[in-house]
Write a protein that holds these residues in place. Structure first.
Motif, PDB file in Angstrom:
ATOM      1  N   ASP A 149       0.823  -1.222   0.000  1.00  0.00           N
ATOM      2  CA  ASP A 149       0.000   0.000   0.000  1.00  0.00           C
ATOM      3  C   ASP A 149       0.850   1.263   0.000  1.00  0.00           C
ATOM      4  N   HIS A 150       1.900   1.277   0.791  1.00  0.00           N
ATOM      5  CA  HIS A 150       2.712   2.487   0.955  1.00  0.00           C
ATOM      6  C   HIS A 150       4.029   2.438   0.185  1.00  0.00           C
ATOM      7  N   GLY A 151       4.616   1.243   0.101  1.00  0.00           N
ATOM      8  CA  GLY A 151       5.953   1.140  -0.454  1.00  0.00           C
ATOM      9  C   GLY A 151       6.032   0.986  -1.951  1.00  0.00           C
ATOM     10  N   LEU A 152       4.961   0.558  -2.584  1.00  0.00           N
ATOM     11  CA  LEU A 152       5.000   0.258  -4.016  1.00  0.00           C
ATOM     12  C   LEU A 152       4.620   1.466  -4.861  1.00  0.00           C
ATOM     13  N   ASN A 153       5.506   1.839  -5.752  1.00  0.00           N
ATOM     14  CA  ASN A 153       5.157   2.744  -6.844  1.00  0.00           C
ATOM     15  C   ASN A 153       4.756   1.843  -8.011  1.00  0.00           C
ATOM     16  N   ALA A 154       3.453   1.665  -8.169  1.00  0.00           N
ATOM     17  CA  ALA A 154       2.952   0.671  -9.125  1.00  0.00           C
ATOM     18  C   ALA A 154       3.157   1.097 -10.572  1.00  0.00           C
ATOM     19  N   GLU A 155       3.321   2.399 -10.804  1.00  0.00           N
ATOM     20  CA  GLU A 155       3.432   2.878 -12.186  1.00  0.00           C
ATOM     21  C   GLU A 155       4.745   2.463 -12.826  1.00  0.00           C
ATOM     22  N   LEU A 156       5.856   2.526 -12.053  1.00  0.00           N
ATOM     23  CA  LEU A 156       7.160   2.253 -12.684  1.00  0.00           C
ATOM     24  C   LEU A 156       7.334   0.802 -13.142  1.00  0.00           C
ATOM     25  N   ASP A 183      16.866   6.920  -4.374  1.00  0.00           N
ATOM     26  CA  ASP A 183      15.408   6.790  -4.293  1.00  0.00           C
ATOM     27  C   ASP A 183      14.988   5.323  -4.277  1.00  0.00           C
ATOM     28  N   TYR A 184      15.724   4.499  -5.038  1.00  0.00           N
ATOM     29  CA  TYR A 184      15.472   3.064  -5.058  1.00  0.00           C
ATOM     30  C   TYR A 184      16.802   2.345  -4.926  1.00  0.00           C
ATOM     31  N   THR A 185      16.789   1.175  -4.272  1.00  0.00           N
ATOM     32  CA  THR A 185      18.020   0.406  -4.121  1.00  0.00           C
ATOM     33  C   THR A 185      17.811  -1.047  -4.520  1.00  0.00           C
ATOM     34  N   LEU A 216      10.540  -9.999  -9.826  1.00  0.00           N
ATOM     35  CA  LEU A 216      11.454 -10.638 -10.785  1.00  0.00           C
ATOM     36  C   LEU A 216      11.609  -9.788 -12.034  1.00  0.00           C
ATOM     37  N   GLY A 217      10.506  -9.228 -12.493  1.00  0.00           N
ATOM     38  CA  GLY A 217      10.560  -8.354 -13.659  1.00  0.00           C
ATOM     39  C   GLY A 217      11.384  -7.105 -13.408  1.00  0.00           C
ATOM     40  N   ILE A 218      11.215  -6.503 -12.224  1.00  0.00           N
ATOM     41  CA  ILE A 218      11.996  -5.317 -11.868  1.00  0.00           C
ATOM     42  C   ILE A 218      13.490  -5.651 -11.859  1.00  0.00           C
ATOM     43  N   LEU A 219      13.830  -6.744 -11.192  1.00  0.00           N
ATOM     44  CA  LEU A 219      15.251  -7.105 -11.087  1.00  0.00           C
ATOM     45  C   LEU A 219      15.856  -7.386 -12.453  1.00  0.00           C
ATOM     46  N   TYR A 220      15.106  -8.054 -13.313  1.00  0.00           N
ATOM     47  CA  TYR A 220      15.644  -8.396 -14.641  1.00  0.00           C
ATOM     48  C   TYR A 220      15.705  -7.179 -15.558  1.00  0.00           C
ATOM     49  N   GLU A 221      14.655  -6.357 -15.547  1.00  0.00           N
ATOM     50  CA  GLU A 221      14.553  -5.256 -16.505  1.00  0.00           C
ATOM     51  C   GLU A 221      15.259  -3.983 -16.030  1.00  0.00           C
ATOM     52  N   ARG A 222      15.266  -3.740 -14.719  1.00  0.00           N
ATOM     53  CA  ARG A 222      15.751  -2.451 -14.211  1.00  0.00           C
ATOM     54  C   ARG A 222      17.094  -2.534 -13.491  1.00  0.00           C
ATOM     55  N   VAL A 223      17.298  -3.615 -12.743  1.00  0.00           N
ATOM     56  CA  VAL A 223      18.470  -3.683 -11.867  1.00  0.00           C
ATOM     57  C   VAL A 223      19.631  -4.424 -12.530  1.00  0.00           C
ATOM     58  N   PHE A 230      26.340  -7.492 -14.044  1.00  0.00           N
ATOM     59  CA  PHE A 230      26.277  -6.954 -12.687  1.00  0.00           C
ATOM     60  C   PHE A 230      24.880  -6.408 -12.411  1.00  0.00           C
ATOM     61  N   LEU A 231      24.563  -6.287 -11.121  1.00  0.00           N
ATOM     62  CA  LEU A 231      23.358  -5.578 -10.696  1.00  0.00           C
ATOM     63  C   LEU A 231      23.739  -4.144 -10.351  1.00  0.00           C
ATOM     64  N   GLY A 232      22.894  -3.189 -10.766  1.00  0.00           N
ATOM     65  CA  GLY A 232      23.066  -1.827 -10.286  1.00  0.00           C
ATOM     66  C   GLY A 232      22.750  -1.766  -8.806  1.00  0.00           C
ATOM     67  N   VAL A 233      23.191  -0.703  -8.126  1.00  0.00           N
ATOM     68  CA  VAL A 233      23.042  -0.629  -6.670  1.00  0.00           C
ATOM     69  C   VAL A 233      22.092   0.484  -6.248  1.00  0.00           C
ATOM     70  N   PHE A 234      22.356   1.712  -6.704  1.00  0.00           N
ATOM     71  CA  PHE A 234      21.561   2.875  -6.286  1.00  0.00           C
ATOM     72  C   PHE A 234      20.969   3.567  -7.510  1.00  0.00           C
ATOM     73  N   PHE A 235      19.689   3.973  -7.401  1.00  0.00           N
ATOM     74  CA  PHE A 235      18.953   4.513  -8.548  1.00  0.00           C
ATOM     75  C   PHE A 235      18.163   5.757  -8.146  1.00  0.00           C
ATOM     76  N   ASP A 236      17.840   6.585  -9.166  1.00  0.00           N
ATOM     77  CA  ASP A 236      16.949   7.722  -8.933  1.00  0.00           C
ATOM     78  C   ASP A 236      15.505   7.301  -9.184  1.00  0.00           C
ATOM     79  N   LYS A 237      14.613   8.262  -9.166  1.00  0.00           N
ATOM     80  CA  LYS A 237      13.181   7.951  -9.271  1.00  0.00           C
ATOM     81  C   LYS A 237      12.776   7.447 -10.656  1.00  0.00           C
ATOM     82  N   GLN A 238      13.653   7.568 -11.652  1.00  0.00           N
ATOM     83  CA  GLN A 238      13.359   7.057 -12.990  1.00  0.00           C
ATOM     84  C   GLN A 238      14.136   5.770 -13.289  1.00  0.00           C
TER      85      GLN A 238
END
Length: 393
Positions: A149-156, A183-185, A216-223, A230-238
């Motif tokens: 409810d609070h932690g998920l930004n569902a749009e990204l 903003d995201y880790t 799983l989709g976030i980790l594969y597509e974004r991280v 490698f996995l990225g570590v620290f990210f901005d809001k985009q």
């Protein structure tokens, strides 16, 4: 080559004879929970604050110990940790787990971090898995709902990080390092994945399954960087990476945590996810293993941090053994054997009443950091022991 049965025997003896006794001796009989600090001199501070993350990890460790061994004493310790978490770390008014309470369980820092909530879900699910205590599962479900409810930004989509007591988003000071505020880790996302995977084992609800597939989709597509592995570590809001940082320990930890999720969901039909698991393990094996068999910590730009961190060695042994199980490549078994040898020689604190040192430098000299604290808990090394005991059959 050492036989895996020998390694398994050594690990089991070390876990039951060294790690668990150290932490059980920190049980606070007066205020509940476990003492919050043991210095490098092995002196306990009975008045030290008690961390929300540490409390959850203690609960997980003793619950898992009871589940694996059936030893009633570990159930008693798990119940002791559960009572402190439920009665003091859990905010009865606004929901969620506090960042920090004092020795008596009064709130010190009422920040709500998604990372802390995830460890609540993880530990409470494990406690229910071990004991069948329905009240623990209900709290785990409540924390799951709060994260969603609070932690998920569902749009990204993405999972946010830090909030105040009333769930207003705050700058992520708690889980940012290396001079940036993220903003995201990656760290929070892999531990939400870990938590939801354990929750799904005991509560296979469609909401949890959907959240795991999203993660799983976030980790594969974004991280995950499909070119560098490698996995990225620290990210901005985009979801732009804001620092050239590679965390070797988190990468190898993530590889086996992702694989656990695939197994629990039965998602081996996703070849890209399975390839990610093994590609991360091969990459870390190639770039981060030192000549002494240990795993290096991280690399920022061209600078390699050569400290051998305690939890990095523990997670690397699980990650490499998982890769061995998946690929059959004896390289990974050799990695585990050499890591265990290094850990026995340089990371395990062989002093009477010791546990594991925080880290060792390049020549194997241990540092002077605390032996127990808000971040130094029985979870990584207990879990390494449990995973290898169970996996080695």
């Amino acid at each position: 080559m050492i036989h895996t049965n020998d390694i398994k025997t050594e690990i089991k003896e070390h876990w039951e004879g060294h790690i668990l006794p150290f932490w059980s001796a920190l049980k606070d009989p007066n205020n509940g929970g476990f003492y919050g600090w043991v210095g490098n001199d092995l002196q306990v501070d009975p008045l030290a604050p008690k961390g929300g993350i540490a409390t959850a990890r203690q609960l997980w460790s003793f619950a898992a110990a009871y589940r694996v061994t059936g030893n009633q004493i570990w159930r008693d310790h798990a119940e002791h940790a559960y009572r402190f978490l439920a009665d003091h770390v859990l905010d009865a008014e606004h929901g969620g787990l506090y960042w920090m309470v004092d020795a008596k369980g009064e709130p010190l820092d009422t920040s709500k971090h998604v990372y802390t909530q995830s460890f609540g879900v993880y530990s409470l699910s494990e406690y229910y898995r071990a004991t069948g205590d329905e009240s623990a599962l209900e709290i785990a479900k409540t924390l799951f709902a709060l994260i969603e409810d609070h932690g998920l930004n569902a749009e990204l989509p993405a999972y946010k990080e830090q909030f105040d007591r009333f769930w207003n988003e705050q700058p992520n000071e708690m889980l940012s390092e290396n001079g940036v505020t993220a903003d995201y880790t990656m760290n929070t996302h892999i531990h939400v994945l870990e938590a939801y995977t354990t929750l799904y084992r005991v509560w296979p609800d469609p909401q949890v399954k959907a959240a795991l597939e999203r993660l799983l989709g976030i980790l594969y597509e974004r991280v995950y960087d499909k070119e560098t592995k490698f996995l990225g570590v620290f990210f901005d809001k985009q979801w732009n990476s804001i620092i050239d940082l590679r965390s070797f320990g988190h990468d190898i930890e993530a590889s086996w945590l992702i694989d656990e999720t695939l197994k629990v969901l039965g998602l081996d039909q996703h070849p890209e996810y399975s390839a990610m698991v093994t590609d991360i393990a091969y990459n870390i094996s190639n770039v981060a293993v030192n000549t002494d068999g240990s795993l290096l910590n991280e690399q920022e730009g061209d600078h390699v941090d050569e400290k051998r961190i305690w939890w990095v060695q523990a997670e690397a042994m699980v990650g490499f053994y998982n890769a061995y199980q998946r690929t059959g490549d004896p390289l990974f078994l050799e990695r585990v054997e050499r890591l265990w040898t290094y850990t026995k020689e340089h990371i395990i604190d062989h002093r009477a009443g010791g546990e594991w040192y925080w880290s060792a430098d390049g020549d194997g000299t241990p540092d002077q950091s605390e032996i127990a604290g808000p971040w130094k808990c029985p979870y990584h090394n207990s879990r390494f022991c449990i995973e290898l005991i169970e996996r080695m059959g």
